[in-house]
Motif scaffolding. Structure first.
Motif, PDB file in Angstrom:
ATOM      1  N   TYR A   1       0.830  -1.199   0.000  1.00 16.82           N
ATOM      2  CA  TYR A   1       0.000   0.000   0.000  1.00 16.82           C
ATOM      3  C   TYR A   1       0.867   1.252   0.000  1.00 16.82           C
ATOM      4  O   TYR A   1       2.057   1.202   0.266  1.00 16.82           O
ATOM      5  N   THR A   2       0.238   2.372  -0.276  1.00 14.73           N
ATOM      6  CA  THR A   2       0.875   3.688  -0.201  1.00 14.73           C
ATOM      7  C   THR A   2       0.161   4.474   0.896  1.00 14.73           C
ATOM      8  O   THR A   2      -1.064   4.576   0.865  1.00 14.73           O
ATOM      9  N   PRO A   3       0.901   5.020   1.873  1.00 15.30           N
ATOM     10  CA  PRO A   3       0.253   5.764   2.968  1.00 15.30           C
ATOM     11  C   PRO A   3      -0.560   6.954   2.448  1.00 15.30           C
ATOM     12  O   PRO A   3      -0.250   7.540   1.413  1.00 15.30           O
ATOM     13  N   GLY A   4      -1.606   7.265   3.198  1.00 16.21           N
ATOM     14  CA  GLY A   4      -2.428   8.426   2.895  1.00 16.21           C
ATOM     15  C   GLY A   4      -3.530   8.165   1.891  1.00 16.21           C
ATOM     16  O   GLY A   4      -4.166   9.100   1.413  1.00 16.21           O
ATOM     17  N   LYS A   5      -3.771   6.928   1.558  1.00 16.09           N
ATOM     18  CA  LYS A   5      -4.817   6.594   0.590  1.00 16.09           C
ATOM     19  C   LYS A   5      -5.858   5.677   1.224  1.00 16.09           C
ATOM     20  O   LYS A   5      -5.623   5.058   2.249  1.00 16.09           O
ATOM     21  N   SER A   6      -7.000   5.589   0.569  1.00 17.56           N
ATOM     22  CA  SER A   6      -8.053   4.658   0.979  1.00 17.56           C
ATOM     23  C   SER A   6      -8.042   3.455   0.049  1.00 17.56           C
ATOM     24  O   SER A   6      -7.809   3.596  -1.162  1.00 17.56           O
ATOM     25  N   TYR A   7      -8.302   2.299   0.623  1.00 16.85           N
ATOM     26  CA  TYR A   7      -8.286   1.050  -0.138  1.00 16.85           C
ATOM     27  C   TYR A   7      -9.544   0.251   0.156  1.00 16.85           C
ATOM     28  O   TYR A   7     -10.205   0.442   1.175  1.00 16.85           O
ATOM     29  N   THR A   8      -9.823  -0.685  -0.745  1.00 11.89           N
ATOM     30  CA  THR A   8     -10.931  -1.605  -0.555  1.00 11.89           C
ATOM     31  C   THR A   8     -10.389  -3.029  -0.580  1.00 11.89           C
ATOM     32  O   THR A   8      -9.647  -3.397  -1.494  1.00 11.89           O
ATOM     33  N   LEU A   9     -10.748  -3.802   0.425  1.00  9.76           N
ATOM     34  CA  LEU A   9     -10.415  -5.224   0.460  1.00  9.76           C
ATOM     35  C   LEU A   9     -11.705  -5.985   0.196  1.00  9.76           C
ATOM     36  O   LEU A   9     -12.659  -5.883   0.973  1.00  9.76           O
ATOM     37  N   ASP A  10     -11.740  -6.715  -0.910  1.00  8.33           N
ATOM     38  CA  ASP A  10     -12.905  -7.536  -1.255  1.00  8.33           C
ATOM     39  C   ASP A  10     -12.643  -8.945  -0.739  1.00  8.33           C
ATOM     40  O   ASP A  10     -11.627  -9.557  -1.077  1.00  8.33           O
ATOM     41  N   ILE A  11     -13.552  -9.438   0.100  1.00  7.04           N
ATOM     42  CA  ILE A  11     -13.424 -10.754   0.723  1.00  7.04           C
ATOM     43  C   ILE A  11     -14.511 -11.656   0.148  1.00  7.04           C
ATOM     44  O   ILE A  11     -15.699 -11.330   0.243  1.00  7.04           O
ATOM     45  N   GLN A  12     -14.112 -12.797  -0.449  1.00  8.08           N
ATOM     46  CA  GLN A  12     -15.080 -13.731  -1.037  1.00  8.08           C
ATOM     47  C   GLN A  12     -14.774 -15.153  -0.576  1.00  8.08           C
ATOM     48  O   GLN A  12     -13.616 -15.593  -0.652  1.00  8.08           O
ATOM     49  N   TYR A  13     -15.807 -15.853  -0.144  1.00  4.79           N
ATOM     50  CA  TYR A  13     -15.701 -17.271   0.209  1.00  4.79           C
ATOM     51  C   TYR A  13     -17.114 -17.823   0.265  1.00  4.79           C
ATOM     52  O   TYR A  13     -18.073 -17.109   0.542  1.00  4.79           O
ATOM     53  N   GLU A  14     -17.233 -19.107  -0.023  1.00  7.52           N
ATOM     54  CA  GLU A  14     -18.534 -19.772  -0.074  1.00  7.52           C
ATOM     55  C   GLU A  14     -19.547 -18.866  -0.773  1.00  7.52           C
ATOM     56  O   GLU A  14     -19.341 -18.488  -1.906  1.00  7.52           O
ATOM     57  N   ASN A  15     -20.634 -18.497  -0.125  1.00  5.93           N
ATOM     58  CA  ASN A  15     -21.630 -17.613  -0.740  1.00  5.93           C
ATOM     59  C   ASN A  15     -21.570 -16.202  -0.161  1.00  5.93           C
ATOM     60  O   ASN A  15     -22.555 -15.476  -0.201  1.00  5.93           O
ATOM     61  N   VAL A  16     -20.431 -15.832   0.377  1.00  3.73           N
ATOM     62  CA  VAL A  16     -20.286 -14.540   1.045  1.00  3.73           C
ATOM     63  C   VAL A  16     -19.333 -13.652   0.244  1.00  3.73           C
ATOM     64  O   VAL A  16     -18.288 -14.106  -0.210  1.00  3.73           O
ATOM     65  N   GLU A  17     -19.727 -12.392   0.100  1.00  2.00           N
ATOM     66  CA  GLU A  17     -18.836 -11.400  -0.500  1.00  2.00           C
ATOM     67  C   GLU A  17     -19.017 -10.095   0.262  1.00  2.00           C
ATOM     68  O   GLU A  17     -20.125  -9.593   0.397  1.00  2.00           O
ATOM     69  N   ARG A  18     -17.906  -9.561   0.766  1.00  2.00           N
ATOM     70  CA  ARG A  18     -17.934  -8.306   1.518  1.00  2.00           C
ATOM     71  C   ARG A  18     -16.811  -7.405   1.035  1.00  2.00           C
ATOM     72  O   ARG A  18     -15.709  -7.869   0.734  1.00  2.00           O
ATOM     73  N   ASP A  19     -17.084  -6.112   1.005  1.00  2.00           N
ATOM     74  CA  ASP A  19     -16.066  -5.102   0.730  1.00  2.00           C
ATOM     75  C   ASP A  19     -15.797  -4.341   2.017  1.00  2.00           C
ATOM     76  O   ASP A  19     -16.725  -3.887   2.680  1.00  2.00           O
ATOM     77  N   VAL A  20     -14.523  -4.213   2.345  1.00  2.31           N
ATOM     78  CA  VAL A  20     -14.113  -3.523   3.558  1.00  2.31           C
ATOM     79  C   VAL A  20     -13.252  -2.329   3.143  1.00  2.31           C
ATOM     80  O   VAL A  20     -12.267  -2.491   2.422  1.00  2.31           O
ATOM     81  N   GLU A  21     -13.651  -1.145   3.601  1.00  2.54           N
ATOM     82  CA  GLU A  21     -12.902   0.079   3.293  1.00  2.54           C
ATOM     83  C   GLU A  21     -11.823   0.291   4.347  1.00  2.54           C
ATOM     84  O   GLU A  21     -12.090   0.205   5.547  1.00  2.54           O
ATOM     85  N   ILE A  22     -10.607   0.578   3.874  1.00  2.00           N
ATOM     86  CA  ILE A  22      -9.472   0.789   4.771  1.00  2.00           C
ATOM     87  C   ILE A  22      -8.807   2.111   4.389  1.00  2.00           C
ATOM     88  O   ILE A  22      -8.384   2.279   3.249  1.00  2.00           O
TER      89      ILE A  22
END
Length: 197
Positions: A143-164
């Protein structure tokens, strides 16, 4: 003679009334039992879910202890649930934003055997983990400091986006918790994530 007939009629009427109200009483007792079981199950589920989160919170600022305490508590909870004929399934991801421009993601799998976990960081960096049951694995992203990122998590029938949001010279921890519990005909599942900085 009249007295005997009266007593006989009173007994017949009493027996008829008891027989008539007995099914209603049984239905009431069955419903009460179900309500108590539902409440008991909900309390157990919420307690387990909160204690998993607490095992992470109590180790705040020590990444290795977060992982160790979470794993130990999941293992303990799994054993107790099995003794009580409950089926406990859980997945925990603990993410640490490190000062060396790396994000470490550690996964603890108590959900299913050979779980395929797809992690996509900001639509560019992809990590696919195949994780055996009751084990942990980890991966890193840049990553580069000072930015916002999205982590997309997928498994089985679940999908979530987490903002960091990554800030320079600031440690950030993120925990993602997915817990499911089944007992008799009851089943509950809850997915939640929280950021600690």
């Amino acid at each position: 003679m009249k007295g005997e007939a009266f007593l006989l009629a009173a007994v017949i009427i009493s027996v008829a009334l008891v027989a008539m109200f007995q099914p209603m009483r049984s239905e009431y007792l069955v419903k009460q039992k179900q309500l108590l079981q539902n409440e008991f199950f909900s309390n157990i589920f919420e307690n387990i879910f909160n204690e998993i989160k607490n095992s992470i919170y109590f180790s705040y600022d020590n990444f290795d202890l977060m992982i160790l305490n979470s794993y130990d508590f999941l293992n303990f909870s799994q054993k107790i649930a099995n003794q009580k004929s409950m089926d406990l399934k859980s997945l925990v991801l603990i993410l640490k934003v490190e000062e060396n421009n790396q994000i470490n993601v550690t996964v603890i799998n108590f959900l299913s055997d050979n779980l395929q976990l797809n992690l996509t960081f900001n639509d560019t960096q992809i990590s696919i983990l195949i994780i055996p049951l009751y084990t942990l694995d980890s991966t890193t992203f840049s990553y580069t400091p000072g930015k916002s990122y999205t982590l997309d998590i997928q498994y089985e029938n679940v999908e979530r986006d987490v903002e960091i949001e990554v800030q320079a010279n600031k440690k950030i921890y993120l925990a993602y918790v997915d817990v499911g519990l089944t007992w008799l005909e009851e089943s509950r599942r809850k997915v939640e994530y929280f950021i600690m900085s």
